[in-house]
Design an enzyme around this catalytic site. Structure first.
Site, PDB file in Angstrom:
ATOM      1  N   ASN A   7       0.872  -1.167   0.000  1.00 47.58           N
ATOM      2  CA  ASN A   7       0.000   0.000   0.000  1.00 47.58           C
ATOM      3  C   ASN A   7       0.920   1.231   0.000  1.00 47.58           C
ATOM      4  O   ASN A   7       1.439   1.617   1.038  1.00 47.58           O
ATOM      5  CB  ASN A   7      -0.901  -0.021   1.239  1.00 47.58           C
ATOM      6  CG  ASN A   7      -1.885   1.126   1.257  1.00 47.58           C
ATOM      7  OD1 ASN A   7      -1.830   2.014   0.407  1.00 47.58           O
ATOM      8  ND2 ASN A   7      -2.780   1.116   2.222  1.00 47.58           N
ATOM      9  N   ARG A  90      -2.565  -2.157  -3.430  1.00 48.28           N
ATOM     10  CA  ARG A  90      -3.832  -1.482  -3.159  1.00 48.28           C
ATOM     11  C   ARG A  90      -3.865  -0.190  -3.986  1.00 48.28           C
ATOM     12  O   ARG A  90      -2.946   0.623  -3.906  1.00 48.28           O
ATOM     13  CB  ARG A  90      -3.937  -1.131  -1.678  1.00 48.28           C
ATOM     14  CG  ARG A  90      -5.190  -0.351  -1.407  1.00 48.28           C
ATOM     15  CD  ARG A  90      -5.127   0.396  -0.117  1.00 48.28           C
ATOM     16  NE  ARG A  90      -6.361   1.142   0.055  1.00 48.28           N
ATOM     17  CZ  ARG A  90      -6.439   2.293   0.693  1.00 48.28           C
ATOM     18  NH1 ARG A  90      -5.372   2.820   1.241  1.00 48.28           N
ATOM     19  NH2 ARG A  90      -7.590   2.903   0.808  1.00 48.28           N
ATOM     20  N   HIS A 180     -13.254   1.891   0.078  1.00 51.45           N
ATOM     21  CA  HIS A 180     -13.291   0.759   1.023  1.00 51.45           C
ATOM     22  C   HIS A 180     -13.850  -0.510   0.369  1.00 51.45           C
ATOM     23  O   HIS A 180     -14.302  -1.412   1.071  1.00 51.45           O
ATOM     24  CB  HIS A 180     -14.203   1.055   2.237  1.00 51.45           C
ATOM     25  CG  HIS A 180     -13.632   1.991   3.239  1.00 51.45           C
ATOM     26  ND1 HIS A 180     -14.422   2.785   4.020  1.00 51.45           N
ATOM     27  CD2 HIS A 180     -12.354   2.238   3.611  1.00 51.45           C
ATOM     28  CE1 HIS A 180     -13.670   3.508   4.830  1.00 51.45           C
ATOM     29  NE2 HIS A 180     -12.412   3.206   4.591  1.00 51.45           N
ATOM     30  N   ARG A 241     -13.391  13.851   8.617  1.00 50.47           N
ATOM     31  CA  ARG A 241     -14.146  14.242   7.413  1.00 50.47           C
ATOM     32  C   ARG A 241     -15.598  14.549   7.744  1.00 50.47           C
ATOM     33  O   ARG A 241     -16.188  13.906   8.631  1.00 50.47           O
ATOM     34  CB  ARG A 241     -14.107  13.136   6.362  1.00 50.47           C
ATOM     35  CG  ARG A 241     -12.726  12.857   5.842  1.00 50.47           C
ATOM     36  CD  ARG A 241     -12.753  11.791   4.753  1.00 50.47           C
ATOM     37  NE  ARG A 241     -11.473  11.115   4.689  1.00 50.47           N
ATOM     38  CZ  ARG A 241     -11.306   9.813   4.502  1.00 50.47           C
ATOM     39  NH1 ARG A 241     -12.344   9.025   4.334  1.00 50.47           N
ATOM     40  NH2 ARG A 241     -10.105   9.299   4.473  1.00 50.47           N
ATOM     41  N   GLU A 384      -8.181  -6.287   4.745  1.00 52.36           N
ATOM     42  CA  GLU A 384      -8.015  -5.831   3.362  1.00 52.36           C
ATOM     43  C   GLU A 384      -6.760  -6.417   2.716  1.00 52.36           C
ATOM     44  O   GLU A 384      -6.758  -6.720   1.523  1.00 52.36           O
ATOM     45  CB  GLU A 384      -7.968  -4.294   3.334  1.00 52.36           C
ATOM     46  CG  GLU A 384      -9.346  -3.698   3.554  1.00 52.36           C
ATOM     47  CD  GLU A 384      -9.320  -2.251   4.035  1.00 52.36           C
ATOM     48  OE1 GLU A 384      -8.926  -2.035   5.201  1.00 52.36           O
ATOM     49  OE2 GLU A 384      -9.687  -1.366   3.266  1.00 52.36           O
TER      50      GLU A 384
END
Ligand code: ADP
Length: 398
Positions: A7, A90, A180, A241, A384
């Site tokens: 990642n 990713r 996601h 956020r 993930e």
């Protein structure tokens, strides 16, 4: 067979080495401050560690440090990178192009780079990571791209379009893409598996609640709707956020405070959400502690977040004309029993019943609904990296 999962961020590089025989992590680590100074922290599954500060002007030097950590350091787990069958990356944004994971060819790499316009903070960094991998490991080592957006590519047109003038979709691709997706795909598949039904026969809602939060409606085994939008800013309030709000609030503030679009982006992505309301932290644990100590804004942030999550779950029950199963995942979803109870108790009219004792369990796969509940509710820890490794293996086996 071993798969290396990467990642790559603009100044960081997270990685895991996974043995696909038993799907166990052999080692994982993080390179930080790439382009500035450079540091690696690496840990093997049996608890050995290796940390070093070493110059990393680019991602290539970071990969060289990772190779050293994996093959030569006191926390080494393999003798050579030849033992690694493939590398899975990713990738945040796959646009409308990538409906699933793919082998990284020069053409795919160019397309990922071109999609940087939609994910300026992420895709250009992924491209740097891929190019550095090619430099370090050569073109013979297969590399696979796994996209955060591809699970959401099944959303119907009337779900993913925004009611803006159509030309902005045509000119710039402005629409809902979601994020996601790797987690939502992994958790929804696992949810169907533990229930013991074909996922095509289930209506599921997956609540991924971490620093970033999103909720997905999964119908007929595929994504029907998801809370994140054109970018991961949309949906409900997260660590820093905003989630959804009236865009006129932003144009109003921008005019009052003389703000640029970049200022608005920063405020909405980094200074809002749980942090902006509570003024305490972006971390739910700190906020819960402050709320318990009587801090009104911390309590308000908690109340707002729970309410917004409930509204999304409720709206997806309406969108799918029902729900068979709900899963909670992510740092908050896996650990915060009070939040899960709030959401589920407010769905009591639909026959959702929570087992209060099981709901106290943390971070483990568990059914938290009672046997009398009309809807199955589970906590399913997400993974993930494993999902990326599985996809990588699938693509190179073709
Ligand atoms: P990321 O999106 O960065 O992967 P995580 O999935 O790790 O984030 O989730 C981070 C969030 O999970 C933080 O708000 C943190 O407070 C929350 N969290 C982690 N552990 C617990 C816990 N035991 N109880 C409540 N919240 C927790």
């Amino acid at each position: 067979m071993k798969i290396f999962v990467v990642n790559a961020g603009s100044s960081s590089l997270k990685y895991q080495l996974i043995d696909m025989e038993n799907e166990q992590v052999l080692a994982k680590g993080l390179c930080e401050r790439i382009g500035v100074t450079g540091a690696i922290s690496h840990k093997s599954a049996d608890g050995r560690t290796y940390t070093a500060e070493t110059p990393m002007p680019t991602h290539s030097e970071a990969f060289e440090a990772v190779v050293y950590a994996l093959t030569k350091s006191e926390a080494k787990v393999i003798d050579s990178f030849d033992e690694i069958a493939a590398i899975g990356h990713r990738i945040v944004q796959g646009g409308s192009i990538f409906k699933g994971s793919c082998l990284i060819t020069p053409e795919a790499l160019q397309q990922i780079d071109d999609l940087g316009a939609l994910a300026p903070l992420h895709n250009p960094a992924h491209v740097l990571g891929i190019k550095a991998c090619i430099k370090t490991f050569g073109t013979e080592k297969p590399q696979v791209a796994v996209f955060d957006t591809s699970f959401h590519q099944t959303m119907p047109e009337h779900v993913y379009m925004y009611a803006l003038p159509y030309e902005y979709y045509e000119k710039y691709g402005v629409r809902k893409y979601g994020a996601h997706g790797t987690s939502h795909g992994f958790v929804s598949s696992r949810l169907a598996e533990v229930i013991g039904k074909d996922k095509k026969d289930l209506k599921m809602i997956v609540c991924h609640l971490g620093n970033g939060c999103s909720i997905t409606a999964v119908k007929d085994g595929v994504c029907y709707d998801t809370s994140m939008g054109f970018t991961p800013l949309d949906g409900f309030m997260m660590g820093t956020r905003t989630g959804t709000l009236d865009p006129s609030a932003l144009t109003f503030i921008a005019e009052k405070e003389n703000l640029t679009p970049a200022d608005i982006n920063r405020i909405c992505n980094k200074e809002s959400g749980m942090l902006g309301i509570s003024g305490v932290s972006n971390d739910n644990r700190d906020i819960a502690a402050a709320a318990a100590a009587g801090n009104h804004r911390a309590k308000l942030a908690t109340d707002m977040q729970r309410y917004q999550i409930l509204k999304f779950v409720g709206s997806y029950i309406a969108a799918m004309n029902g729900v068979d199963a709900i899963a909670f995942t992510g740092g908050i979803g896996e650990n915060d029993g009070e939040l899960r109870k709030y959401v589920c108790d407010n769905l009591g009219y639909m026959g959702v019943k929570i087992d209060d004792e099981k709901n106290t369990l943390r971070g483990t796969e568990v059914k938290i609904s009672t046997d009398h509940s009309k809807v199955d509710v589970y906590v399913i820890p997400t993974n993930e990296e494993l999902a990326i490794a599985r996809d990588t293996l699938k693509i190179i086996s073709k």
